[in-house]
Design an enzyme around this catalytic site. Sequence first.
Site, PDB file in Angstrom:
ATOM      1  N   LYS A 114      11.137 -10.483  -1.705  1.00 54.67           N
ATOM      2  CA  LYS A 114      10.326  -9.800  -0.684  1.00 54.67           C
ATOM      3  C   LYS A 114      10.626 -10.335   0.705  1.00 54.67           C
ATOM      4  O   LYS A 114      10.618  -9.582   1.675  1.00 54.67           O
ATOM      5  CB  LYS A 114       8.831  -9.944  -1.003  1.00 54.67           C
ATOM      6  CG  LYS A 114       8.394  -9.052  -2.140  1.00 54.67           C
ATOM      7  CD  LYS A 114       6.895  -8.873  -2.155  1.00 54.67           C
ATOM      8  CE  LYS A 114       6.466  -7.982  -3.308  1.00 54.67           C
ATOM      9  NZ  LYS A 114       5.016  -7.985  -3.492  1.00 54.67           N
ATOM     10  N   LYS A 196      14.783  -0.228 -12.672  1.00 55.80           N
ATOM     11  CA  LYS A 196      13.416   0.121 -13.049  1.00 55.80           C
ATOM     12  C   LYS A 196      12.874   1.243 -12.162  1.00 55.80           C
ATOM     13  O   LYS A 196      13.198   1.297 -10.974  1.00 55.80           O
ATOM     14  CB  LYS A 196      12.542  -1.139 -12.863  1.00 55.80           C
ATOM     15  CG  LYS A 196      11.381  -1.227 -13.818  1.00 55.80           C
ATOM     16  CD  LYS A 196      10.636  -2.522 -13.606  1.00 55.80           C
ATOM     17  CE  LYS A 196       9.204  -2.206 -13.249  1.00 55.80           C
ATOM     18  NZ  LYS A 196       8.359  -3.381 -13.107  1.00 55.80           N
ATOM     19  N   LYS A 199       7.942   2.588  -7.310  1.00 56.28           N
ATOM     20  CA  LYS A 199       7.294   3.484  -6.347  1.00 56.28           C
ATOM     21  C   LYS A 199       7.911   3.372  -4.966  1.00 56.28           C
ATOM     22  O   LYS A 199       7.733   4.243  -4.141  1.00 56.28           O
ATOM     23  CB  LYS A 199       5.779   3.280  -6.311  1.00 56.28           C
ATOM     24  CG  LYS A 199       5.278   1.886  -6.362  1.00 56.28           C
ATOM     25  CD  LYS A 199       3.749   1.884  -6.563  1.00 56.28           C
ATOM     26  CE  LYS A 199       3.263   0.491  -6.909  1.00 56.28           C
ATOM     27  NZ  LYS A 199       1.878   0.434  -7.283  1.00 56.28           N
TER      28      LYS A 199
END
Length: 333
Positions: A114, A196, A199
């Site tokens: 992140k 994966k 969103k």
Amino acid sequence: MSEKKVLYSGMQATNTLTLGNYLGALKNWVKLHEEYECIFGVMDLHSLTVRQEPATFRKNARSLYALYTAAGLDPKENCVYFQSHVSAHAQLSWILSCFTYMGELSRMTQYKDKAAKHEDNVNAGLFTYPVLMAADILLYQSDVVPVGVDQKQHLEIARDIAGRFNNIYGDVFTIPEAYFGTTGAKVMSLADPTKKMSKSDENANATVLLLDDRDTIIRKFKRAVTDSDTRVYYSEDKPGVSNLMEIYSAVTGSSFDEIENEFEGKGYGDFKLAVGEAVADELAPLQKRYDELMKDKTYIDECIKENDDKARYMANKTLFKVHHKVGLVDLIR
Ligand code: TRP
């Protein structure tokens, strides 16, 4: 309090959920209350580690609550609440941060990812994210935590912090374990089946959202990337069609063998359409219930209030114990 073991989990309150969140987690949470005392949070404090537009954020957080409920996570059978409504989370998080080392937090792969992705906003919350997550889990004396692989490391650090604390102060926290019951389906991106379903994917066709309408769902499945073959069968080196089989199996309950038989002699086109239709059929009642819930503000509000109170009661019990153990002056009650 019941004799059941405590199970705790939650999702961040950002964006709308994907088919991956649903088949991989939410759908499987619905029945757990039969066996466990279940607590599910809308993790809105965690979402603040990334900048949120206030009105959208507030709407999304409520929407997640309604989606949980619409998916069958009954707020009368489960304690479904907002993390930010129980101040003990932030309070315990502070105390636990004093028992967590910079070194262990720097090793968290999610933090590293992140921080690389949001270079302009590497805030301290992003760094201490796992401490807040440990507080979430430990406040409720949770026995088991169903988490995906991407959260395993965070559960591990929660266990380490709890163990460290218990070593100093005696048995304060239950050491939580990963939940290995019925595991959900692992849903991959429809555009790149080696990744994966996420969103935050920039390609809208990669992701099926829980609130996508029927036509959109079917269109996305028709466009799903598959390999150069026509026969429907499961294989490691056929990630595209295998992902579709995984989804079809999760939705219909058919085994891979049954699916192979069902589509024997048919091509990918027929199969993709069938998967799209099956997913749309599965989501239709959920979407209908969601719309009803979003209109019935009083019902959701009542559930939120009731469960916030329940969560607060359980959490404060642990928090006061921790205060006492570390030597803070007891509240005068
Ligand atoms: N970090 C989790 C996620 O992004 C969400 C979460 C926050 C969580 N606190 C938790 C999950 C406690 C399980 C238990 O998926």
